[in-house]
Scaffold this motif. Structure first.
Motif, PDB file in Angstrom:
ATOM      1  N   ILE A 169       0.833  -1.205   0.000  1.00 56.67           N
ATOM      2  CA  ILE A 169       0.000   0.000   0.000  1.00 56.67           C
ATOM      3  C   ILE A 169       0.871   1.259   0.000  1.00 56.67           C
ATOM      4  O   ILE A 169       0.587   2.240  -0.691  1.00 56.67           O
ATOM      5  CB  ILE A 169      -0.950  -0.015   1.213  1.00 56.67           C
ATOM      6  N   SER A 170       1.941   1.222   0.767  1.00 58.99           N
ATOM      7  CA  SER A 170       2.856   2.366   0.806  1.00 58.99           C
ATOM      8  C   SER A 170       3.486   2.618  -0.563  1.00 58.99           C
ATOM      9  O   SER A 170       3.585   3.770  -1.019  1.00 58.99           O
ATOM     10  CB  SER A 170       3.926   2.127   1.850  1.00 58.99           C
ATOM     11  N   ALA A 171       3.895   1.538  -1.220  1.00 56.35           N
ATOM     12  CA  ALA A 171       4.482   1.700  -2.554  1.00 56.35           C
ATOM     13  C   ALA A 171       3.455   2.252  -3.539  1.00 56.35           C
ATOM     14  O   ALA A 171       3.770   3.132  -4.368  1.00 56.35           O
ATOM     15  CB  ALA A 171       5.026   0.365  -3.052  1.00 56.35           C
ATOM     16  N   TYR A 172       2.206   1.754  -3.460  1.00 52.40           N
ATOM     17  CA  TYR A 172       1.154   2.240  -4.354  1.00 52.40           C
ATOM     18  C   TYR A 172       0.873   3.723  -4.112  1.00 52.40           C
ATOM     19  O   TYR A 172       0.768   4.514  -5.062  1.00 52.40           O
ATOM     20  CB  TYR A 172      -0.111   1.410  -4.148  1.00 52.40           C
ATOM     21  N   LEU A 173       0.754   4.078  -2.821  1.00 46.80           N
ATOM     22  CA  LEU A 173       0.478   5.487  -2.508  1.00 46.80           C
ATOM     23  C   LEU A 173       1.648   6.391  -2.909  1.00 46.80           C
ATOM     24  O   LEU A 173       1.442   7.509  -3.395  1.00 46.80           O
ATOM     25  CB  LEU A 173       0.175   5.628  -1.018  1.00 46.80           C
ATOM     26  N   ASP A 174       2.880   5.900  -2.689  1.00 51.72           N
ATOM     27  CA  ASP A 174       4.047   6.689  -3.120  1.00 51.72           C
ATOM     28  C   ASP A 174       4.055   6.877  -4.624  1.00 51.72           C
ATOM     29  O   ASP A 174       4.390   7.968  -5.129  1.00 51.72           O
ATOM     30  CB  ASP A 174       5.334   6.002  -2.675  1.00 51.72           C
ATOM     31  N   LYS A 175       3.657   5.825  -5.352  1.00 51.62           N
ATOM     32  CA  LYS A 175       3.600   5.936  -6.806  1.00 51.62           C
ATOM     33  C   LYS A 175       2.545   6.957  -7.244  1.00 51.62           C
ATOM     34  O   LYS A 175       2.771   7.763  -8.153  1.00 51.62           O
ATOM     35  CB  LYS A 175       3.303   4.571  -7.422  1.00 51.62           C
ATOM     36  N   GLU A 176       1.397   6.938  -6.561  1.00 49.37           N
ATOM     37  CA  GLU A 176       0.352   7.899  -6.886  1.00 49.37           C
ATOM     38  C   GLU A 176       0.794   9.331  -6.575  1.00 49.37           C
ATOM     39  O   GLU A 176       0.553  10.260  -7.361  1.00 49.37           O
ATOM     40  CB  GLU A 176      -0.919   7.554  -6.107  1.00 49.37           C
ATOM     41  N   VAL A 177       1.462   9.493  -5.432  1.00 53.42           N
ATOM     42  CA  VAL A 177       1.956  10.824  -5.078  1.00 53.42           C
ATOM     43  C   VAL A 177       2.994  11.305  -6.089  1.00 53.42           C
ATOM     44  O   VAL A 177       2.998  12.471  -6.526  1.00 53.42           O
ATOM     45  CB  VAL A 177       2.545  10.808  -3.654  1.00 53.42           C
ATOM     46  N   ASP A 178       3.881  10.399  -6.498  1.00 54.66           N
ATOM     47  CA  ASP A 178       4.881  10.760  -7.506  1.00 54.66           C
ATOM     48  C   ASP A 178       4.222  11.114  -8.836  1.00 54.66           C
ATOM     49  O   ASP A 178       4.669  12.025  -9.549  1.00 54.66           O
ATOM     50  CB  ASP A 178       5.869   9.611  -7.697  1.00 54.66           C
ATOM     51  N   ALA A 179       3.134  10.373  -9.183  1.00 52.84           N
ATOM     52  CA  ALA A 179       2.433  10.678 -10.431  1.00 52.84           C
ATOM     53  C   ALA A 179       1.779  12.055 -10.379  1.00 52.84           C
ATOM     54  O   ALA A 179       1.836  12.834 -11.342  1.00 52.84           O
ATOM     55  CB  ALA A 179       1.380   9.599 -10.709  1.00 52.84           C
ATOM     56  N   VAL A 180       1.169  12.376  -9.223  1.00 49.84           N
ATOM     57  CA  VAL A 180       0.553  13.700  -9.077  1.00 49.84           C
ATOM     58  C   VAL A 180       1.615  14.797  -9.132  1.00 49.84           C
ATOM     59  O   VAL A 180       1.453  15.834  -9.798  1.00 49.84           O
ATOM     60  CB  VAL A 180      -0.234  13.764  -7.749  1.00 49.84           C
ATOM     61  N   GLU A 181       2.722  14.562  -8.432  1.00 50.65           N
ATOM     62  CA  GLU A 181       3.801  15.552  -8.445  1.00 50.65           C
ATOM     63  C   GLU A 181       4.392  15.710  -9.843  1.00 50.65           C
ATOM     64  O   GLU A 181       4.711  16.823 -10.277  1.00 50.65           O
ATOM     65  CB  GLU A 181       4.882  15.124  -7.459  1.00 50.65           C
ATOM     66  N   ALA A 182       4.529  14.591 -10.565  1.00 51.58           N
ATOM     67  CA  ALA A 182       5.033  14.670 -11.945  1.00 51.58           C
ATOM     68  C   ALA A 182       4.069  15.442 -12.832  1.00 51.58           C
ATOM     69  O   ALA A 182       4.489  16.209 -13.713  1.00 51.58           O
ATOM     70  CB  ALA A 182       5.253  13.256 -12.492  1.00 51.58           C
ATOM     71  N   GLY A 183       2.742  15.232 -12.603  1.00 49.68           N
ATOM     72  CA  GLY A 183       1.768  16.003 -13.374  1.00 49.68           C
ATOM     73  C   GLY A 183       1.859  17.488 -13.094  1.00 49.68           C
ATOM     74  O   GLY A 183       1.701  18.316 -13.992  1.00 49.68           O
ATOM     75  N   TRP A 184       2.103  17.833 -11.806  1.00 46.42           N
ATOM     76  CA  TRP A 184       2.259  19.246 -11.476  1.00 46.42           C
ATOM     77  C   TRP A 184       3.529  19.843 -12.090  1.00 46.42           C
ATOM     78  O   TRP A 184       3.542  20.999 -12.512  1.00 46.42           O
ATOM     79  CB  TRP A 184       2.314  19.421  -9.963  1.00 46.42           C
ATOM     80  N   ASN A 185       4.590  19.053 -12.116  1.00 43.70           N
ATOM     81  CA  ASN A 185       5.866  19.558 -12.645  1.00 43.70           C
ATOM     82  C   ASN A 185       5.977  19.440 -14.159  1.00 43.70           C
ATOM     83  O   ASN A 185       6.955  19.928 -14.739  1.00 43.70           O
ATOM     84  CB  ASN A 185       7.035  18.798 -12.003  1.00 43.70           C
ATOM     85  N   GLU A 186       5.017  18.765 -14.789  1.00 38.31           N
ATOM     86  CA  GLU A 186       5.117  18.569 -16.240  1.00 38.31           C
ATOM     87  C   GLU A 186       5.045  19.895 -16.990  1.00 38.31           C
ATOM     88  O   GLU A 186       5.839  20.164 -17.897  1.00 38.31           O
ATOM     89  CB  GLU A 186       3.998  17.637 -16.708  1.00 38.31           C
ATOM     90  N   GLY A 187       4.064  20.723 -16.589  1.00 46.08           N
ATOM     91  CA  GLY A 187       3.951  22.028 -17.255  1.00 46.08           C
ATOM     92  C   GLY A 187       5.193  22.874 -17.058  1.00 46.08           C
ATOM     93  O   GLY A 187       5.671  23.533 -17.987  1.00 46.08           O
ATOM     94  N   ARG A 188       5.739  22.864 -15.833  1.00 48.63           N
ATOM     95  CA  ARG A 188       6.965  23.622 -15.556  1.00 48.63           C
ATOM     96  C   ARG A 188       8.133  23.089 -16.377  1.00 48.63           C
ATOM     97  O   ARG A 188       8.936  23.859 -16.932  1.00 48.63           O
ATOM     98  CB  ARG A 188       7.278  23.547 -14.071  1.00 48.63           C
ATOM     99  N   ALA A 189       8.229  21.749 -16.460  1.00 55.00           N
ATOM    100  CA  ALA A 189       9.320  21.161 -17.253  1.00 55.00           C
ATOM    101  C   ALA A 189       9.177  21.522 -18.735  1.00 55.00           C
ATOM    102  O   ALA A 189      10.174  21.827 -19.410  1.00 55.00           O
ATOM    103  CB  ALA A 189       9.329  19.645 -17.077  1.00 55.00           C
ATOM    104  N   GLU A 190       7.931  21.498 -19.243  1.00 52.97           N
ATOM    105  CA  GLU A 190       7.726  21.875 -20.646  1.00 52.97           C
ATOM    106  C   GLU A 190       8.066  23.341 -20.881  1.00 52.97           C
ATOM    107  O   GLU A 190       8.658  23.687 -21.910  1.00 52.97           O
ATOM    108  CB  GLU A 190       6.283  21.592 -21.037  1.00 52.97           C
ATOM    109  N   THR A 191       7.694  24.187 -19.921  1.00 51.47           N
ATOM    110  CA  THR A 191       8.035  25.606 -20.058  1.00 51.47           C
ATOM    111  C   THR A 191       9.547  25.812 -20.058  1.00 51.47           C
ATOM    112  O   THR A 191      10.099  26.581 -20.864  1.00 51.47           O
ATOM    113  CB  THR A 191       7.401  26.407 -18.914  1.00 51.47           C
ATOM    114  N   ILE A 192      10.228  25.113 -19.144  1.00 49.90           N
ATOM    115  CA  ILE A 192      11.695  25.221 -19.093  1.00 49.90           C
ATOM    116  C   ILE A 192      12.312  24.722 -20.392  1.00 49.90           C
ATOM    117  O   ILE A 192      13.252  25.329 -20.938  1.00 49.90           O
ATOM    118  CB  ILE A 192      12.230  24.436 -17.879  1.00 49.90           C
ATOM    119  N   LYS A 193      11.758  23.607 -20.914  1.00 49.82           N
ATOM    120  CA  LYS A 193      12.282  23.061 -22.170  1.00 49.82           C
ATOM    121  C   LYS A 193      12.068  24.045 -23.328  1.00 49.82           C
ATOM    122  O   LYS A 193      12.985  24.260 -24.151  1.00 49.82           O
ATOM    123  CB  LYS A 193      11.573  21.740 -22.485  1.00 49.82           C
TER     124      LYS A 193
END
Length: 245
Positions: free
Chosen positions: A115-139
């Motif tokens: 469960i911890s691994a699943y929740l960590d994966k979900e949190v990482d996915a949400v964080e990656a979604g938040w940082n995706e726009g910033r990464a695209e802007t930087i790119k």
């Protein structure tokens, strides 16, 4: 757990109150964030716990005063005091809670890592979604900077090309100058040669005219008797010279 939540909420409120003050100093005049002095916040990880729910900070607090066994002694003594004084009554809900606690402990040991691994994966996915726009802007900004540098390099090449064209025009002007100078020299020499030839021709004509005039006048001045005497004298001289040969 509750103390940690309270501390974190207080820290969050404090950071939110100081964010407005630090926001003006975190950006420079151009509006760019100062990453060195004001780094971006990083998602924190939960602290260490013992016995599944007791924070490590409590044990560190007791360790400096009572040693290693201090926290455990305090916990056992507190539970003994509550039970002996019947402050905590062991009724049927106590045993239900105890059994529920055992079930939760077993479930945490069995299902906790997955469960911890699943929740960590979900949190990482949400964080990656938040940082995706910033990464695209930087790119996109990095690509724009690369294109700008390439444009500057091309502009420098254009400056070199313009300089080469300017030097080529200067060489052409110099060649035209020397060509015109040579044409001027040729024309002047041709005209001087013409004047010299004209002067020589006039002198030869004058000499010939003078010779003809002298010969004509001399011829007119000689009479037929003088001519006959001169001819006889010449014949006589020839006759005198003939025996010598």
């Amino acid at each position: 757990m509750l103390s940690r939540v309270a501390l974190r909420s207080a820290a969050a409120r404090q950071s939110a109150s100081t964010a407005l003050v630090a926001r003006s100093s975190a950006t420079d005049v151009a509006g760019v964030r100062d990453e060195k002095n004001f780094p971006r916040p990083v998602r924190g990880e939960p602290g260490k716990v013992r016995l599944g729910f007791v924070p490590e900070e409590w044990f560190q607090f007791f360790h400096s005063k009572t040693g290693v066994t201090g926290p455990y002694t305090f916990g056992v003594g507190l539970a003994t005091y509550l039970c002996s004084k019947e402050i905590y009554v062991m009724e049927h809900e106590y045993y239900s809670g105890l059994s529920l606690l055992v079930m939760i402990y077993v479930a945490a040991k069995k299902l906790g890592p997955s469960i911890s691994a699943y929740l960590d994966k979900e949190v990482d996915a949400v964080e990656a979604g938040w940082n995706e726009g910033r990464a695209e802007t930087i790119k996109s900004l990095e690509d724009a900077i690369a294109e700008e540098k390439k444009s500057q390099w091309r502009a420098e090449g254009q400056e070199l090309l313009v300089q080469a064209k300017r030097e080529n025009v200067l060489l052409q002007l110099e060649a035209a100058y020397w060509e015109r100078l040579m044409n001027t020299y040729t024309e002047v020499k041709r005209r001087l040669d013409y004047q010299l030839e004209k002067s020589n021709l006039e002198r030869r004509l004058a000499q010939r005219h003078m010779v003809d005039w002298i010969v004509t006048n001399v011829t007119k001045a000689i009479t037929p008797d003088q001519e006959k005497q001169t001819l006889d004298r010449c014949i006589a001289d020839l006759a005198a010279l003939a025996p010598r040969k």
